[in-house]
Motif scaffolding. Structure first.
Motif, PDB file in Angstrom:
ATOM      1  N   UNK A 402      46.970  38.518  48.129  1.00  0.00           N
ATOM      2  CA  UNK A 402      47.533  37.166  48.124  1.00  0.00           C
ATOM      3  C   UNK A 402      48.360  36.939  46.858  1.00  0.00           C
ATOM      4  N   UNK A 403      47.835  37.353  45.717  1.00  0.00           N
ATOM      5  CA  UNK A 403      48.558  37.171  44.448  1.00  0.00           C
ATOM      6  C   UNK A 403      49.845  37.968  44.460  1.00  0.00           C
ATOM      7  N   UNK A 404      49.763  39.247  44.797  1.00  0.00           N
ATOM      8  CA  UNK A 404      50.947  40.107  44.729  1.00  0.00           C
ATOM      9  C   UNK A 404      52.024  39.670  45.709  1.00  0.00           C
ATOM     10  N   UNK A 405      51.630  39.295  46.934  1.00  0.00           N
ATOM     11  CA  UNK A 405      52.637  38.923  47.932  1.00  0.00           C
ATOM     12  C   UNK A 405      53.381  37.662  47.528  1.00  0.00           C
ATOM     13  N   UNK A 406      52.649  36.616  47.169  1.00  0.00           N
ATOM     14  CA  UNK A 406      53.308  35.329  46.959  1.00  0.00           C
ATOM     15  C   UNK A 406      54.007  35.239  45.603  1.00  0.00           C
ATOM     16  N   UNK A 407      53.566  35.998  44.604  1.00  0.00           N
ATOM     17  CA  UNK A 407      54.336  36.030  43.362  1.00  0.00           C
ATOM     18  C   UNK A 407      55.678  36.721  43.587  1.00  0.00           C
ATOM     19  N   UNK A 408      55.669  37.811  44.347  1.00  0.00           N
ATOM     20  CA  UNK A 408      56.932  38.477  44.663  1.00  0.00           C
ATOM     21  C   UNK A 408      57.792  37.621  45.591  1.00  0.00           C
ATOM     22  N   UNK A 447      53.556  28.317  41.318  1.00  0.00           N
ATOM     23  CA  UNK A 447      52.553  29.372  41.108  1.00  0.00           C
ATOM     24  C   UNK A 447      51.875  29.232  39.751  1.00  0.00           C
ATOM     25  N   UNK A 448      52.022  28.085  39.114  1.00  0.00           N
ATOM     26  CA  UNK A 448      51.557  27.921  37.736  1.00  0.00           C
ATOM     27  C   UNK A 448      50.049  28.099  37.612  1.00  0.00           C
ATOM     28  N   UNK A 449      49.271  27.693  38.624  1.00  0.00           N
ATOM     29  CA  UNK A 449      47.812  27.768  38.528  1.00  0.00           C
ATOM     30  C   UNK A 449      47.268  29.166  38.768  1.00  0.00           C
ATOM     31  N   UNK A 450      48.141  30.097  39.133  1.00  0.00           N
ATOM     32  CA  UNK A 450      47.715  31.483  39.346  1.00  0.00           C
ATOM     33  C   UNK A 450      48.093  32.347  38.153  1.00  0.00           C
ATOM     34  N   UNK A 451      49.235  32.061  37.548  1.00  0.00           N
ATOM     35  CA  UNK A 451      49.696  32.831  36.389  1.00  0.00           C
ATOM     36  C   UNK A 451      49.025  32.250  35.144  1.00  0.00           C
ATOM     37  N   UNK A 452      47.811  32.650  34.901  1.00  0.00           N
ATOM     38  CA  UNK A 452      47.088  32.192  33.720  1.00  0.00           C
ATOM     39  C   UNK A 452      46.241  33.321  33.167  1.00  0.00           C
ATOM     40  N   UNK A 453      45.701  33.104  31.964  1.00  0.00           N
ATOM     41  CA  UNK A 453      44.974  34.159  31.265  1.00  0.00           C
ATOM     42  C   UNK A 453      43.661  34.501  31.953  1.00  0.00           C
ATOM     43  N   UNK A 454      43.001  33.530  32.576  1.00  0.00           N
ATOM     44  CA  UNK A 454      41.709  33.800  33.220  1.00  0.00           C
ATOM     45  C   UNK A 454      41.863  34.766  34.393  1.00  0.00           C
ATOM     46  N   UNK A 455      42.853  34.519  35.243  1.00  0.00           N
ATOM     47  CA  UNK A 455      43.059  35.405  36.395  1.00  0.00           C
ATOM     48  C   UNK A 455      43.527  36.785  35.933  1.00  0.00           C
ATOM     49  N   UNK A 456      44.385  36.833  34.894  1.00  0.00           N
ATOM     50  CA  UNK A 456      44.807  38.136  34.375  1.00  0.00           C
ATOM     51  C   UNK A 456      43.620  38.905  33.807  1.00  0.00           C
ATOM     52  N   UNK A 494      51.970  39.878  38.146  1.00  0.00           N
ATOM     53  CA  UNK A 494      51.661  38.948  37.066  1.00  0.00           C
ATOM     54  C   UNK A 494      52.483  39.274  35.818  1.00  0.00           C
ATOM     55  N   UNK A 495      52.582  40.558  35.491  1.00  0.00           N
ATOM     56  CA  UNK A 495      53.339  40.962  34.301  1.00  0.00           C
ATOM     57  C   UNK A 495      54.831  40.684  34.488  1.00  0.00           C
ATOM     58  N   UNK A 496      55.369  40.994  35.655  1.00  0.00           N
ATOM     59  CA  UNK A 496      56.797  40.753  35.903  1.00  0.00           C
ATOM     60  C   UNK A 496      57.119  39.264  35.845  1.00  0.00           C
ATOM     61  N   UNK A 497      56.217  38.437  36.368  1.00  0.00           N
ATOM     62  CA  UNK A 497      56.447  36.986  36.341  1.00  0.00           C
ATOM     63  C   UNK A 497      56.473  36.463  34.903  1.00  0.00           C
ATOM     64  N   UNK A 498      55.525  36.930  34.078  1.00  0.00           N
ATOM     65  CA  UNK A 498      55.495  36.486  32.683  1.00  0.00           C
ATOM     66  C   UNK A 498      56.676  37.085  31.912  1.00  0.00           C
ATOM     67  N   UNK A 499      57.115  38.279  32.301  1.00  0.00           N
ATOM     68  CA  UNK A 499      58.266  38.891  31.642  1.00  0.00           C
ATOM     69  C   UNK A 499      59.523  38.054  31.829  1.00  0.00           C
TER      70      UNK A 499
END
Length: 582
Positions: A402-408, A447-456, A494-499
């Motif tokens: 779910x994370x990988x699909x929707x972030x991409x 996607x702000x609530x998914x890209x956070x330090x806890x999930x990473x 997650x890394x690409x989004x933060x990049x």
């Protein structure tokens, strides 16, 4: 199952007491229940529960599948009595039995992952589940009710009647102002059945046939099942306990698809519509010019004809053709009568044949993924993550998918649209007049609530755990590698989004990304996992897709570390190897 056993005979007699189908033309394939139908359904539920004593073979579950009771009795019974308000108790018992019989095989047999267990009972159950899936999404000829006739429906029409019956069951509790405990239980059972229908893998497809999963997606779209899932996901706080089910249904609907495939299909569809409109305009212009040209041409027919002599290359053979000049080319062909050598087709060994879904299925999935991203992704995922301690291994894989699909999907659809709009503004008004909220398309509000330090941190811990299990559990290394591959893909996104934030022109975005990366790459134990995964790769136990995922992750991490090393105020410490004393 070999010699006939007494319990098999008793089970068959019990199944015969459910009811019977009336195939009279005047009744339009109506199913009539017996007087003791409800008691029989409850007895069948008890039989399926007896399989808990023998989870390795599941004899009752398999025997009911061999009898074909689902297609012959249970589904017609559901279609017939789901709209009847006086049969709620029967329908509720029937829904529970169907949910038990459609349980995924990897849960029924306690297999670690789908497709791992190759035993006869497991494979037989997979075949039964594929039959159930086809029966639920099959189109049936139905007779319209009075309400449907008033709405303009034909007297006889085709529809996925089994899914429509399930939607009929769930509609009343979904629209209730105050739901009871029975309503919540019924909603959960129907969602279980939706998930179980989507779960079985596709059987082998012959050339020209459509995949079973694509047929299921089309039926779900036609019966508005996707709208129900979106509605529950959008108000997930009102449906506490259903977040895992909604997440699994979403990932199973999108199984086998990539964001790039859905977006390219959507773009091609829009381009085809524009091309079709342009083609119609050109055809009208061409027909108009052809009509004008025909009026200018002479109407007299040319009567020129004659006889012609055709000689071969050697000059010896002669062939005469008489008639008009127009028939000369076909009659004088020197290739007539020659036998063409048919070469044997040798397929390429390295080519991977990928069956693409039909355009209507891709369009439905694109709309569904877009609605999930905009309406419920930010609300659903934090509630799933809040209960991550309760997730089993299959649910963890769905969470990572779910994370990988929707972030991409967000990066390629929303981000690309924002960048295109930004470029258009710059072209029209210059850099100074552009909207500052669209800088380089960096808008993570969806996607702000998914890209956070806890999930990473959770993703990193899962990667470390999978790496250790691959090293210690030699027999299950293939299972752990597939789980690690799904987790690596989520980590990459997650890394690409933060990049993207790291390259933002806004200072606040860059500072946020810098803090995120410092926390991510602080522990050297995690960084050691990635190169060790390449060193320990075993092609006999892990797939090449896993190796590609590991290599991409290593490349991505090295690229980010290089960018951080060039950033002012950031220092990278490299541990030096101790030299051995001579």
């Amino acid at each position: 199952m070999g010699t006939t056993l007494k319990w098999v005979d008793n089970l068959l007699k019990l199944c015969d007491k459910i009811g019977q189908r009336d195939n009279d033309e005047t009744t339009s394939n109506v199913y009539h229940k017996s007087v003791q139908c409800r008691d029989v359904v409850n007895d069948l539920k008890r039989c399926v529960r007896l399989d808990e004593r023998n989870r390795e073979k599941r004899p009752y579950l398999r025997q009911l599948g061999d009898f074909g009771i689902m297609e012959r009795d249970l589904i017609p019974l559901l279609i017939q009595y789901a709209p009847d308000p006086g049969e709620k108790k029967l329908v509720t018992a029937l829904i529970k039995l169907i949910a038990m019989m459609t349980m995924p095989a990897h849960l029924a047999y306690d297999s670690a992952e789908e497709g791992v267990d190759k035993s006869l009972p497991y494979m037989q159950t997979i075949a039964h589940l594929q039959r159930y899936k086809r029966a639920f999404v099959a189109r049936r000829t139905m007779r319209a009710t009075e309400e449907q006739l008033l709405a303009g429906e034909d007297v006889m029409y085709q529809s996925p009647a089994a899914l429509s019956a399930l939607m009929e069951v769930i509609s009343e509790p979904m629209m209730a102002d105050e739901r009871t405990e029975r309503d919540d239980e019924l909603i959960e059972m129907v969602l279980f059945i939706f998930k179980n229908i989507l779960d079985p893998p596709d059987p082998e497809v012959k050339p020209g046939e459509e995949k079973l999963h694509d047929i299921a997606i089309r039926a779900f779209y036609e019966c508005n099942v996707m709208s129900v899932v979106l509605s529950i996901g959008n108000k997930i706080e009102e449906h506490e306990g259903l977040q895992f089910l909604v997440m699994e249904i979403v990932t199973l609907m999108l199984r086998g698809q990539t964001p790039e495939t859905l977006i390219s299909a959507h773009t091609e569809s829009a381009q085809e519509q524009r091309d079709t409109a342009l083609k119609r305009v050109l055809e009208r212009e061409y027909s108009k010019k052809a009509a004008q040209a025909s009026r200018r041409q002479a109407t007299r027919h040319s009567r020129f004809g004659g006889a012609f002599e055709v000689k071969g290359i050697s000059g010896e053979s002669k062939r005469y053709v008489s008639g008009s000049v127009g028939g000369l080319a076909g009659a004088a062909s020197l290739d007539n009568g020659k036998r063409k050598k048919v070469r044997k087709f040798v397929p390429s060994v390295s080519s991977d044949v990928v069956l693409r879904s039909p355009p209507d299925v891709l369009a439905a999935l694109f709309d569904f993924a877009t609605s999930v991203l905009y309406d419920c992704f930010n609300e659903l995922m934090p509630r799933v993550f809040k209960r991550n301690a309760e997730m089993n291994q299959v649910e963890k894989v769905h969470f990572m998918a779910m994370i990988s699909f929707f972030l991409e999907f967000h990066r390629q659809s929303v981000g690309s649209a924002a960048r295109a709009k930004r470029q258009q503004q710059r072209a029209q008004h210059g850099d100074g007049d552009a909207d500052p909220d669209l800088d380089d398309g960096i808008n993570l509000s969806l996607i702000a609530k998914v890209v956070n330090a806890d999930i990473m941190d959770y993703v990193q811990r899962q990667l470390q755990m999978y790496s250790e299990e691959m090293n210690t559990d030699k027999t299950g290394a293939g299972i752990w590698s597939s789980r690690m591959a799904a987790t690596l893909t989520a980590f990459q996104e997650l890394v690409v989004t933060v990049e993207q934030l790291f390259h933002s022109p806004l200072t606040a975005d860059r500072d946020c990304a810098l803090s995120f990366f410092q926390n991510t790459f602080y522990e050297h134990e995690f960084l050691d996992v990635l190169p060790k995964a390449v060193i320990r790769f075993n092609p006999k136990k892990s797939s090449l897709s896993f190796l590609r995922s590991v290599i991409r992750t290593n490349h991505l991490v090295l690229r980010v570390l290089q960018q951080l090393s060039n950033f002012r105020g950031v220092k990278l410490f490299v541990k030096k190897k101790k030299k051995k004393k001579k």
